[in-house]
Design an enzyme around this catalytic site. Structure first.
Site, mmCIF file in Angstrom:
data_model
loop_
_atom_site.group_PDB
_atom_site.id
_atom_site.type_symbol
_atom_site.label_atom_id
_atom_site.label_comp_id
_atom_site.label_asym_id
_atom_site.label_seq_id
_atom_site.Cartn_x
_atom_site.Cartn_y
_atom_site.Cartn_z
ATOM 1 N N THR A 49 0.820 -1.221 0.000
ATOM 2 C CA THR A 49 0.000 0.000 0.000
ATOM 3 C C THR A 49 0.851 1.265 0.000
ATOM 4 O O THR A 49 0.475 2.276 -0.597
ATOM 5 C CB THR A 49 -0.944 -0.019 1.228
ATOM 6 O OG1 THR A 49 -1.817 -1.142 1.086
ATOM 7 C CG2 THR A 49 -1.781 1.238 1.333
ATOM 8 N N THR A 100 1.740 -4.414 4.287
ATOM 9 C CA THR A 100 1.635 -4.756 5.709
ATOM 10 C C THR A 100 1.025 -6.136 5.965
ATOM 11 O O THR A 100 1.167 -6.678 7.048
ATOM 12 C CB THR A 100 0.787 -3.699 6.447
ATOM 13 O OG1 THR A 100 -0.498 -3.635 5.827
ATOM 14 C CG2 THR A 100 1.443 -2.337 6.424
HETATM 15 N N1 LIG Z 1 -1.440 -1.947 3.975
HETATM 16 C C1 LIG Z 1 -0.987 -2.806 3.071
HETATM 17 O O1 LIG Z 1 0.137 -2.704 2.656
HETATM 18 C C2 LIG Z 1 -1.906 -3.927 2.659
HETATM 19 C C3 LIG Z 1 -1.680 -4.455 1.277
HETATM 20 N N2 LIG Z 1 -2.777 -5.343 0.910
HETATM 21 C C4 LIG Z 1 -0.384 -5.235 1.155
HETATM 22 O O2 LIG Z 1 -0.043 -5.958 2.060
HETATM 23 O O3 LIG Z 1 0.272 -5.146 0.147
#
Ligand SMILES: NC(=O)C[C@H](N)C(=O)O
Length: 320
Positions: A12, A84
């Site tokens: 993200t 994340t």
């Molecule tokens: N906040 C994020 O980065 C979530 C995203 N879906 C990922 O893990 O790439």
């Protein structure tokens, strides 16, 4: 002048919202063009992948690990930006397989680059501050988000969307960033670092529940798996039927690792009845101390790749 290697992997932090408000990955990672000025820090920036973290697996983790090893004599620290959703797994894998003394700091974001209140650049800046700080050395892999520093060993994603998603339920937050300072509250206990060469292993993770039967476990015993992790009930207990399924797996020499499905606390044998942790351990189950299912899976994978015998595998997974 500190030399920091930045490895962008996607997530993200590098995504954007489209006209419908849906979040997507662009062709190129926009963080590559961000000029982040930190006094006395020289950055070398690489885009090693541009993937949502759900598309990252142990093969990618190994690639990152090898890039970091190659950077050991050239840089004073490494920052990795990452989605994340699986950040805790990549950080745990690197922490378990790298014994370098320079800081390795991972970060990400909960709001993408063009969203109101986007936390990406702030977290990136924080990660660079921590990676270039002298007190961050010899602490294993660190996760920096939302003004907090967490140890890869204990950190987990606790919230689906909140920017304060990362927490360390067992150990507590390891440190803080303020405007002027980077503060560490504690040092970590020593852990065994093992190399890893191959990561292709089939190790499913199952969650236990009230009324769980042994059928799926018995099916898995015939599915050519290398090991399995069960997120057991409470301190590490199972239903009678699941315990029988586990016995079947163990009788076929398939290692079974137990963690707790509880969010906080340590799994250890307490109860002495069918399905209780004491009897499971007597049967040959391995209790992994203080880690969740996704981390226990990686630890079992690393232990098996090192061909640890049964006794050493128990010791390795027991370690904090
Ligand atoms: N906040 C994020 O980065 C979530 C995203 N879906 C990922 O893990 O790439």
């Amino acid at each position: 002048m500190k030399k920091i290697l930045v490895l962008h992997t996607g997530g993200t932090i590098s995504m954007h919202e489209d006209q419908d408000g849906d979040v997507e990955t662009g062709l190129n990672n926009p963080l590559i063009d961000v000029k982040m000025a930190i006094p006395n820090v020289d950055l070398t920036v690489e885009s090693i992948f541009n993937l949502p973290s759900e598309h990252i697996g142990p093969e990618h983790m190994l690639q990152l690990q090898r890039r970091i090893l190659a950077a050991e004599n050239e840089f004073d620290g490494v920052v990795i930006t990452h989605g994340t959703d699986t950040l805790e797994e990549t950080s745990f894998f690197l922490d378990s397989t790298l014994s370098v003394d320079f800081p390795i700091v991972m970060t990400g974001a909960m709001r993408s680059s063009n969203e109101l209140g986007s936390d990406g650049l702030y977290n990136y800046h924080s990660a660079l501050r921590v990676a270039s700080h002298e007190n961050s050395r010899n602490r294993g892999v660190l996760v920096v988000m939302n003004d907090e520093i967490h140890a890869a060993r204990f950190v987990t994603k606790t919230h689906t969307t909140n920017v304060a998603t990362f927490g360390s339920p067992i150990s507590g937050t390891m440190g803080l960033l303020t405007k002027r300072q980077i503060i560490f509250f504690y040092d970590l206990p020593k852990r065994l670092v093992l190399p890893v060469a191959h990561v292709q292993k089939s190790i499913p993770v199952l969650k236990a529940y009230a009324g769980m039967d042994g059928q799926l476990l018995e099916l898995l015993a015939t599915a050519n798996i290398d090991g399995m992790v069960i997120e057991a009930l409470g301190a590490g207990n199972l239903s009678k039927e699941a315990a029988t399924g586990v016995h079947y797996l163990l009788s076929r020499n398939i290692p079974v690792v137990i963690v707790s499905r509880s969010f906080n606390g340590v799994a250890e044998p307490v109860y002495d009845y069918l399905g209780g942790g004491v009897q499971l351990e007597r049967d040959g189950v391995i209790f992994a101390t203080s880690i969740n299912g996704q981390k226990a899976r990686l630890k079992l994978l690393i232990g098996l790749d090192n061909q640890l015998n049964n006794h050493d595998l128990h010791d390795y997974l027991h370690q904090l």
